[in-house]
Design a protein around this motif. Structure first.
Motif, short mmCIF file in Angstrom:
data_model
loop_
_atom_site.label_atom_id
_atom_site.label_comp_id
_atom_site.label_asym_id
_atom_site.label_seq_id
_atom_site.Cartn_x
_atom_site.Cartn_y
_atom_site.Cartn_z
N THR A 389 94.37 54.86 32.50
CA THR A 389 94.81 55.03 34.05
C THR A 389 93.55 55.95 34.73
N ALA A 390 93.16 56.83 33.91
CA ALA A 390 92.03 57.76 34.50
C ALA A 390 90.96 56.91 34.79
N VAL A 391 90.43 55.94 33.90
CA VAL A 391 89.21 55.09 34.01
C VAL A 391 89.50 54.18 35.19
N THR A 392 90.39 53.52 35.15
CA THR A 392 90.71 52.52 36.18
C THR A 392 91.35 52.88 37.69
N ALA A 393 91.52 53.96 37.74
CA ALA A 393 92.29 54.73 38.91
C ALA A 393 91.17 54.39 40.03
N SER A 394 90.01 54.75 39.80
CA SER A 394 88.96 54.45 41.18
C SER A 394 88.55 53.20 41.10
N MET A 395 88.67 52.18 40.21
CA MET A 395 88.54 50.67 40.28
C MET A 395 89.50 50.34 40.95
N THR A 396 90.68 50.52 41.16
CA THR A 396 91.80 49.85 41.98
C THR A 396 92.34 50.86 42.82
N SER A 397 91.51 51.72 43.55
CA SER A 397 91.94 52.55 44.59
C SER A 397 92.35 51.91 45.86
N ASN A 398 92.93 52.75 46.69
CA ASN A 398 93.58 52.14 48.05
C ASN A 398 92.27 51.47 48.86
N ARG A 399 91.38 52.33 48.70
CA ARG A 399 89.93 51.94 49.56
C ARG A 399 89.43 50.42 49.13
N ARG A 400 89.37 50.36 47.83
CA ARG A 400 89.23 49.05 47.37
C ARG A 400 89.96 47.98 47.65
N VAL A 401 91.26 48.26 47.52
CA VAL A 401 92.14 47.38 47.82
C VAL A 401 92.21 46.80 49.28
N GLU A 402 92.05 47.74 50.11
CA GLU A 402 91.97 47.71 51.57
C GLU A 402 90.74 46.73 51.98
N VAL A 403 89.49 47.17 51.46
CA VAL A 403 88.38 46.35 51.54
C VAL A 403 88.20 44.83 51.35
N ALA A 404 89.13 44.79 49.87
CA ALA A 404 89.15 43.40 49.45
C ALA A 404 90.00 42.51 50.18
N LEU A 405 91.24 43.07 50.56
CA LEU A 405 92.16 42.10 51.63
C LEU A 405 91.67 42.08 52.76
N GLN A 406 90.66 42.87 53.28
CA GLN A 406 89.99 42.48 54.75
C GLN A 406 89.06 41.55 54.36
N ALA A 407 88.38 41.56 53.37
CA ALA A 407 87.23 40.64 53.04
C ALA A 407 87.81 39.11 52.96
N ALA A 408 88.86 39.23 52.18
CA ALA A 408 89.63 38.07 52.08
C ALA A 408 90.21 37.30 53.19
N ALA A 409 90.66 38.06 53.98
CA ALA A 409 91.14 37.50 55.52
C ALA A 409 90.07 37.00 56.40
N GLN A 410 88.82 37.85 56.17
CA GLN A 410 87.82 37.42 57.16
C GLN A 410 86.99 36.22 56.40
N ALA A 411 87.26 35.90 55.11
CA ALA A 411 86.45 34.71 54.52
C ALA A 411 87.07 33.55 54.70
N GLU A 412 88.51 33.63 54.54
CA GLU A 412 89.32 32.37 54.60
C GLU A 412 88.89 31.07 53.85
N ASP A 413 88.16 30.29 54.27
CA ASP A 413 87.73 29.23 53.83
C ASP A 413 86.25 29.21 53.46
N GLY A 414 85.59 30.36 53.89
CA GLY A 414 84.17 30.62 53.94
C GLY A 414 83.62 30.82 52.50
N PRO A 415 82.18 31.01 52.55
CA PRO A 415 81.61 31.09 51.22
C PRO A 415 82.22 32.29 50.41
N ASP A 416 82.47 32.12 49.08
CA ASP A 416 82.81 33.10 48.44
C ASP A 416 81.97 34.27 48.20
N ARG A 417 82.61 35.49 47.97
CA ARG A 417 81.87 36.66 47.59
C ARG A 417 82.64 37.65 46.63
N PRO A 418 82.30 38.50 46.01
CA PRO A 418 83.18 39.38 44.98
C PRO A 418 84.25 39.97 45.99
#
Length: 433
Positions: A389-418
């Motif tokens: 829990t301690a190790v992965t807390a920062s890896m799955t933080s709310n900030r990372r989740v929001e950035v990932a969701l925004q990136a997925a919404a913007q990418a749609e069918d475009g080039p993939d990125r992490p």
């Protein structure tokens, strides 16, 4: 109209019904197969072979299976696999009816059923976000219903039904499971078609499988989501290995009481799956995942410290609730942020990590119980879960989740990125030229 009031489509209801039927059959066979094996032999190693055979496909072919699913039509993969599993079960059922059933045949059946599960589960995981338009809210609601139903059917209804059907003959539970697969195949075949993901340049299967694994390990959010079930399986298998002995020797629980103890965990799992979406809305998905992981660790610590059956049952119920919520939130997030053409490989890579960790947990639990006492594996499991829990807390933080969701919404069918917006690395999928 906002996503919060959108209804799940009719196609999902058919998929849900198919899983309900199939999960009931899984619960029947999960209870019946070991009992059928027990009618053939009392050799513990032979019984272990039957049990282990079902997990081998994930260990041997997990990532390659995901790469194949990403090449195939996912709906067709699901119904063909279930139809094949229905036909497969007719073989040991006939052998049982003719009294020629054997341990090697049961082990081969378990292996092939596990192989079918690899393809079906991976295809279903990849199909769902396409069916729901990759909407994070709808995915959480859908996975909550799927998880709750799976727990109810395979954890509550299926095992007693399997034991009861076995009393009618060794072939009966096998035929019942075959019927469940056949019905599931018919329902899945009626699901709406979804656009197939854009194929990558034609590469070898091994190279595509490696690209899927690299995508997971090259992204901190996806890696954090994968580490939780992997480390969790080490911990939970260490507990499961000694739980019956702990319940009998330390808590004075008989066989009937042990069944009730396991029911408490399943009940908690239903509750956790039901409230997962509410937790995500209130805390944010990242924080909710950290909280459920911490709850699991603290609950196992409570189980290790329990001195009576009631405290142990409460601890297992709380642990089950944490697991149930996690198993809704993590897959829903993964389905929302991973590009469609990589979904099979990412899902199978994560599942393979979890499956590979399970034998390690079982060995650890047995060794610690033998050398340091039956409570020691429980304390060690709690420590592992809290450290994870301690190790992965920062890896799955709310900030990372929001950035990932925004990136997925913007990418749609475009080039993939992490998915979490991390810099692209050489060898990452979609970046080879």
């Amino acid at each position: 109209m906002t996503t919060s009031v959108q209804k799940l489509p009719t196609g999902f209801r058919r998929l849900w019904t198919a899983q309900t039927v199939s999960s009931l059959g899984d619960g029947v066979s999960h209870a019946a197969l070991p009992l059928i094996a027990l009618t053939l032999t009392r050799d513990p190693m032979a019984l272990a072979v039957v049990t282990a055979a079902g997990t081998l496909p994930w260990l041997l072919l997990g990532v390659l299976g995901g790469a194949l699913v990403d090449r195939w039509d996912r709906r067709r993969t699901m119904w063909v696999v279930d139809a094949a599993r229905a036909a497969l079960l007719a073989i040991p059922a006939a052998a049982a009816a003719l009294d020629v059933l054997s341990i090697p045949l049961l082990a081969a059946t378990a292996f092939l059923l596990g192989l079918g599960g690899l393809f079906f589960d991976t295809a279903a995981t990849a199909y769902l976000p396409d069916l729901l338009g990759r909407d994070p809210v709808l995915l959480e609601r859908a996975n909550s219903r799927l998880r709750s139903t799976q727990t109810a059917m395979s954890g509550f209804a299926g095992p007693p039904a399997g034991s009861a059907l076995l009393a009618l003959g060794r072939a009966v539970p096998l035929l019942a499971d075959a019927v469940s697969f056949a019905l599931s195949a018919l329902l899945v075949r009626s699901l709406p078609a979804v656009p197939r993901p854009v194929q990558e340049s034609r590469e070898s299967l091994l190279r595509q499988a490696r690209a899927g694994a690299s995508y997971v390990f090259g992204d901190r959010l996806l890696l954090g989501l994968a580490l939780r079930p992997a480390v969790g399986n080490v911990a939970f298998l260490a507990v499961e290995t000694v739980l019956a002995l702990f319940a009998h020797d330390r808590l004075g629980i008989d066989t009937y009481g042990f069944g009730l103890l396991l029911t408490a965990e399943a009940t908690g799992g239903l509750l956790g799956a039901g409230i997962a979406s509410r937790l995500a809305r209130r805390l944010g998905t990242g924080t909710a995942l950290t909280c459920t992981a911490a709850i699991e660790g603290l609950a196992v610590l409570g189980l290790a410290s329990a001195s009576n059956p009631y405290a142990a049952g409460l601890a297992l119920a709380v642990c089950g609730a944490g697991m149930g919520a996690t198993m809704v939130l993590a897959p829903s997030l993964r389905q929302a942020i991973v590009p469609a053409h990589l979904m099979g490989r990412v899902a199978s890579t994560s599942r393979m990590l979890a499956m590979c960790a399970a034998p390690l947990g079982a060995f650890l639990g047995g060794w610690l119980a033998t050398t340091h006492g039956v409570r020691t594996p429980l304390y060690a499991a709690a420590g592992l879960l809290l450290a994870m829990t301690a190790v992965t807390a920062s890896m799955t933080s709310n900030r990372r989740v929001e950035v990932a969701l925004q990136a997925a919404a913007q990418a749609e069918d475009g080039p993939d990125r992490p998915a979490s917006g991390a810099p692209a690395r050489e060898g990452a999928p979609g970046l080879s030229g």
